[in-house]
Write a protein that holds these residues in place. Sequence first.
Motif: not given
Length: 495
Positions: A147-151
């Motif tokens: 998982e990665r954040a949008d930013h």
Amino acid sequence: MTNLATLLVTAAREHGDRPAVRQGGDRLTYERLGDACARFASLLGERGVRTGDRVAMAVPNVVDFPVAYYGILAAGAVVVPLNPLLKSREFAHVLGDCEPRFVVTAASCAGEVTAAAAPTGRPCLTAGTEEFAQLLREAEPLRSIVERADHDTAVILYTSGTTGAPKGAELTHRNLAANARTVARGILRIDRDDVVFGGLPLFHAFGQTCALNAAVSAGATLTLLPRFDAGAALETMARDGVTLFLGVPTMYAALLHGGVGMGIRPGRLRLAVSGGASLPVQTLHAFERTYGVPILEGYGLSETSPVATFNPPDGPRRPGSIGLPVDGVALRLLDDAGQPVEVGEVGEIVIRGDNVMKGYWNRAAATREAFTDGWLRTGDLARVDDDGYYYVVDRKKDLIIRSGYNVYPREIEEVLHEHPAVAEAAVLGVPHETHGEEVVAVVSLRVGERAEPEAIREFVRERVAAYKYPRRVRIVAALPKGATGKILKRELADG
């Protein structure tokens, strides 16, 4: 959606048995592509790649490109795609700048890449080899993407470096995912039955977003051509039933001047797209007459993921215009004092929106310089009409000032393209003792055509103001081009 690799995970689930990517006789379904990417992600983890690490890849347009690209993303790492035609010195600059944990290359450029990576101790793996295939077979597929954040940064794209050493534009998962969805759904209307032409370099933003990511987001097929050639492109389009052609202006010129005589017609083609540089209006009309499909022109930069504007698919197309801002993107035109210009006046394009990069990798000063009050400064000059359509006039740095008058090279290039013997043209300014700068044109001629420089000069002189026409015309066999097909004016200036 967080991780950009979700595009492939979703496509593999919904379109598993459909063809995802092909290149000549090599092809992968979405199920097989998803499996290969999961195995490659696991392989990277076994070799010490962790979330946020950079992984460089110098791979041409072959089926292993999407395997490595989405595999790196699935592992939670950052993709640093590089032009496989670079030399070791150029690779060394980028590798030294981004400090990747791992490097993926291909046989065609493995020597240059490994030579650049050797002093850093970075491990390299060559895709397309039996060793690569064996490692993938033996690797356990990653159970779920990281998982990665949008930013979070997904991709670092190194700019061409026309104004200095290349800088890495950090594009986030949100930047790229939003831009791909906008292109696929709102502009090109791609669906699972489409076959997208993959002749644009995938290491570049145009090819990545509008071909690779847009096609995958729709479950369409991407057919790859490692190096563009008009004949090979037409054969690929006819063989694979290409419905959507993506290209830069020099590709359209090549299809007109080098491909017409082959007698090959891509019968399923429904739409063509042009970007990367200004498409001469004469070329647009000639292509549409010859191949019977409309061309939609758009505009963007590596720093904008890249699409910022497009001619609408359902609204009026305006030849010579880059169209309207796409969803989630705003444009303004500013003068040298940073103030908005009136309709019809020329100003610098500034952009704000979901597609704009977070900044330049390890370049805080360059990042600050690139933005004004949250708006990205593009360095491109344009005007806007009463209906909101934008028209690029030229690059700010390419503006020629002759005897105090502004000369926009693109205007003169448009006139040169009207000459029946001219295939391609570039206009630039050179220093002059009296006028400050003088206008020079460099042209290549169509196959079988002849013309004298004086005749071409007179052709332009009769059609523009006296201060605009080129006093010197040089005829060359071919204009120098970069990997993305752009004409390299800086090399012409050196000549």
